[in-house]
Design an enzyme around this catalytic site. Sequence first.
Site, PDB file in Angstrom:
ATOM      1  CB  THR B   1      30.595 -49.069  70.627  1.00 51.08           C
ATOM      2  OG1 THR B   1      30.712 -48.449  71.913  1.00 51.08           O
ATOM      3  CG2 THR B   1      30.608 -50.583  70.791  1.00 51.08           C
ATOM      4  CB  VAL B  30      34.210 -50.966  82.696  1.00 53.71           C
ATOM      5  CG1 VAL B  30      34.032 -52.059  81.649  1.00 53.71           C
ATOM      6  CG2 VAL B  30      35.656 -50.942  83.179  1.00 53.71           C
ATOM      7  N   GLY B  31      32.222 -49.656  80.297  1.00 55.21           N
ATOM      8  CA  GLY B  31      30.878 -49.685  79.711  1.00 55.21           C
ATOM      9  C   GLY B  31      30.393 -51.103  79.484  1.00 55.21           C
ATOM     10  CG  ASP B  32      27.536 -51.673  76.371  1.00 54.56           C
ATOM     11  OD1 ASP B  32      27.849 -50.472  76.327  1.00 54.56           O
ATOM     12  OD2 ASP B  32      27.350 -52.361  75.347  1.00 54.56           O
ATOM     13  CB  THR B  52      26.694 -49.526  69.560  1.00 57.97           C
ATOM     14  OG1 THR B  52      27.352 -48.268  69.690  1.00 57.97           O
ATOM     15  CG2 THR B  52      25.555 -49.381  68.563  1.00 57.97           C
ATOM     16  N   GLY B  53      25.724 -47.889  72.059  1.00 57.61           N
ATOM     17  CA  GLY B  53      24.814 -46.899  72.642  1.00 57.61           C
ATOM     18  C   GLY B  53      25.245 -46.519  74.040  1.00 57.61           C
ATOM     19  N   GLY B  55      26.106 -47.140  77.527  1.00 57.95           N
ATOM     20  CA  GLY B  55      26.557 -48.369  78.170  1.00 57.95           C
ATOM     21  C   GLY B  55      25.871 -48.722  79.465  1.00 57.95           C
TER      22      GLY B  55
END
Lengths: 173, 135
Positions: B1, B30-32, B52-53, B55
């Site tokens: 990210t 789908v992530g954050d 970031t990280g 999600g």
Amino acid sequence: MKKFAIAIHAGAENMKKSEVSPEKEKAYRDGLSEALNAGWRVLKKGGTAVDAVETAVRSLEDNPLFNAGKGAALTELGENKMDAAIMDGKDMNAGACSNVQQVKNPISLARAIMEKTKHVYLTSDGAMDFAREQELTLKPIPYFQEEERIKEWEKQHEKEKKKPEARAKLRVD
Amino acid sequence: TVGAVALDQDGNLAAATSTGGLTNQMNGRVGDSPIIGAGTYANSEVVAVSCTGEGEEIMRSVLAHEVYALMKYKGLSVQEAVDEAVDMYKKKIGGDKGIIAMDPNGEVGMVYNCNLMFRGFRQGGDDPVVRIWED
């Protein structure tokens, strides 16, 4: 001079310093500097915060070292599926996209969604149709597939085939 | 990210985040990053945030908006807010996270709870600062 500032990030990870060669570390630092200064120049010239964050993120997306755009991670099907979002604090307008392929700069698609639709979030085929309609730059699939990401994917894919609970243990955000 | 936050000369803030997701992630996941309030948030009166990280943990923490809430309603500075947000749900949710944030004065808040976060900032005419580890 009026105040202006920019901050950027790439991944937060558990990689150890000993795992990164001096050459690789320099490449990371150069990539970050390039993106930071690209966004900063926009602000210095009086550009908007939205222009600055889009410019900085585009630079990071174009750099294969970072997990976005060129060099994005691969899904279980071995495909690049990218997500992005942008938010303008001035009017709290926002745009986002997910599961897009072949869009060179997903952040610019997110911005187009923010500025040119009544919606906040488009995904998959609809987002891709909109990217084409807006004539955003598309690239062939191999453009996104970096060798290092393919190796990471092969390693993780094999691990999960043998041990399904290992899913997503290799957290490349 | 990857992500960025910025303050322009008119006093407006913005945030942007872009990602390739997790290696070998489930098809359709789908992530954050594209979830407004989770991975990305901006309000020029308070703060702009990019995360970031991991999600799923960031989404369940509604992390970017948490930073905003800590500043707006608890009166924390931008650095205090990111410091508190990154560990706020440590026991219930956990997860490796990194946050960058910027307030309307151009002050920067940065935090991560893992080994490293690739990061940098540049304020006005000052020299750029780029960091990876705790250097």
